[in-house]
Design a protein around this motif. Structure first.
Motif, mmCIF file in Angstrom:
data_model
loop_
_atom_site.group_PDB
_atom_site.id
_atom_site.type_symbol
_atom_site.label_atom_id
_atom_site.label_comp_id
_atom_site.label_asym_id
_atom_site.label_seq_id
_atom_site.Cartn_x
_atom_site.Cartn_y
_atom_site.Cartn_z
ATOM 1 N N LYS A 109 26.921 33.464 11.486
ATOM 2 C CA LYS A 109 27.549 32.153 11.696
ATOM 3 C C LYS A 109 27.658 31.832 13.182
ATOM 4 O O LYS A 109 27.422 30.698 13.609
ATOM 5 C CB LYS A 109 28.926 32.117 11.050
ATOM 6 N N VAL A 110 28.027 32.826 13.963
ATOM 7 C CA VAL A 110 28.134 32.625 15.415
ATOM 8 C C VAL A 110 26.770 32.241 15.987
ATOM 9 O O VAL A 110 26.659 31.309 16.792
ATOM 10 C CB VAL A 110 28.701 33.886 16.109
ATOM 11 N N ILE A 111 25.737 32.936 15.548
ATOM 12 C CA ILE A 111 24.389 32.648 16.047
ATOM 13 C C ILE A 111 23.975 31.221 15.697
ATOM 14 O O ILE A 111 23.503 30.474 16.551
ATOM 15 C CB ILE A 111 23.381 33.682 15.495
ATOM 16 N N VAL A 112 24.163 30.820 14.455
ATOM 17 C CA VAL A 112 23.725 29.489 14.024
ATOM 18 C C VAL A 112 24.483 28.379 14.759
ATOM 19 O O VAL A 112 23.930 27.320 15.034
ATOM 20 C CB VAL A 112 23.839 29.345 12.489
ATOM 21 N N SER A 113 25.718 28.635 15.143
ATOM 22 C CA SER A 113 26.506 27.617 15.849
ATOM 23 C C SER A 113 25.976 27.316 17.248
ATOM 24 O O SER A 113 26.296 26.276 17.822
ATOM 25 C CB SER A 113 27.967 28.054 15.942
ATOM 26 N N LYS A 114 25.180 28.199 17.787
ATOM 27 C CA LYS A 114 24.734 28.046 19.184
ATOM 28 C C LYS A 114 23.815 26.844 19.391
ATOM 29 O O LYS A 114 23.724 26.315 20.492
ATOM 30 C CB LYS A 114 24.050 29.325 19.677
ATOM 31 N N GLY A 115 23.137 26.386 18.360
ATOM 32 C CA GLY A 115 22.253 25.231 18.523
ATOM 33 C C GLY A 115 23.000 23.988 18.940
ATOM 34 O O GLY A 115 22.602 23.282 19.874
ATOM 35 N N GLU A 116 24.103 23.713 18.257
ATOM 36 C CA GLU A 116 24.914 22.546 18.597
ATOM 37 C C GLU A 116 25.569 22.710 19.968
ATOM 38 O O GLU A 116 25.713 21.745 20.712
ATOM 39 C CB GLU A 116 25.980 22.308 17.533
ATOM 40 N N ILE A 117 25.951 23.922 20.285
ATOM 41 C CA ILE A 117 26.566 24.174 21.593
ATOM 42 C C ILE A 117 25.571 23.874 22.709
ATOM 43 O O ILE A 117 25.901 23.229 23.702
ATOM 44 C CB ILE A 117 27.112 25.610 21.661
#
Length: 180
Positions: A109-117
């Motif tokens: 989940k942390v990894i996937v959130s990085k795109g929006e960041i």
């Protein structure tokens, strides 16, 4: 205003979004990850989950190349380029720091959130370069789901309004479209 990955999928498309949101009105803008990024991040997670750090790092390096090209095409100022590259390199370093051993669903989940960041940081800094008064708000500051897994509107209003009121001169607020 909400813009999906295709809308922010390249430097040219980010420039087009900038024209749309810089209309003189005070706007709240939600951005997705650049097109293809979420799929790459899921692939990175899958490699880690399978114990293949080399495969994960290969995809990370491909993604880094894509983002650095976008930075070169988007920013005119060398200072702004350096600033966003530093932020992006921090994200890519974090992505490479995961262990293929003991990789968890939470890590994914942390990894996937990085795109929006990455996309919101890039857009916010580009808007600053263009002279727009912009504030980047982390969705984690105000977003929550209710028991039905729908946006908890009361919570969001209670937490978002003070953030907006704290920035009366901001023309554009930018936030993420998906943070787990």
């Amino acid at each position: 205003m909400k813009f999906g990955g295709t809308s922010v999928g390249s430097a040219e498309r980010m420039k087009n979004v900038t024209k749309l949101i810089s209309d003189g009105q005070r706007n709240f803008v939600v951005l997705s990850a650049m097109s293809g990024t979420t799929n790459s991040l899921i692939e990175i997670s899958d490699y880690y989950a399978k114990g293949n750090k080399y495969g994960a790092n290969s995809i990370i390096n491909t993604l880094r190349t894509k983002y650095l090209k976008t930075v070169d095409d988007l920013f005119a100022s060398e200072a702004k380029r350096k600033e966003i590259i530093e932020k992006l390199n921090g994200v890519f370093s974090e992505l490479m720091s995961f262990s293929a051993e003991n990789f968890s669903a939470e890590d994914a989940k942390v990894i996937v959130s990085k795109g929006e960041i990455m996309s919101t940081n890039m857009m916010a800094l580009y808007l600053k370069e263009q002279g727009v008064k912009v504030t980047l708000l982390s969705a984690l500051q105000f977003m929550r789901l209710n028991k039905d897994l729908q946006p908890d509107m009361a919570y969001i209003e209670t937490h978002l309004n003070p953030l907006i009121e704290a920035h009366p001169d901001t023309q554009i607020f930018i936030t993420q479209g998906f943070i787990c």
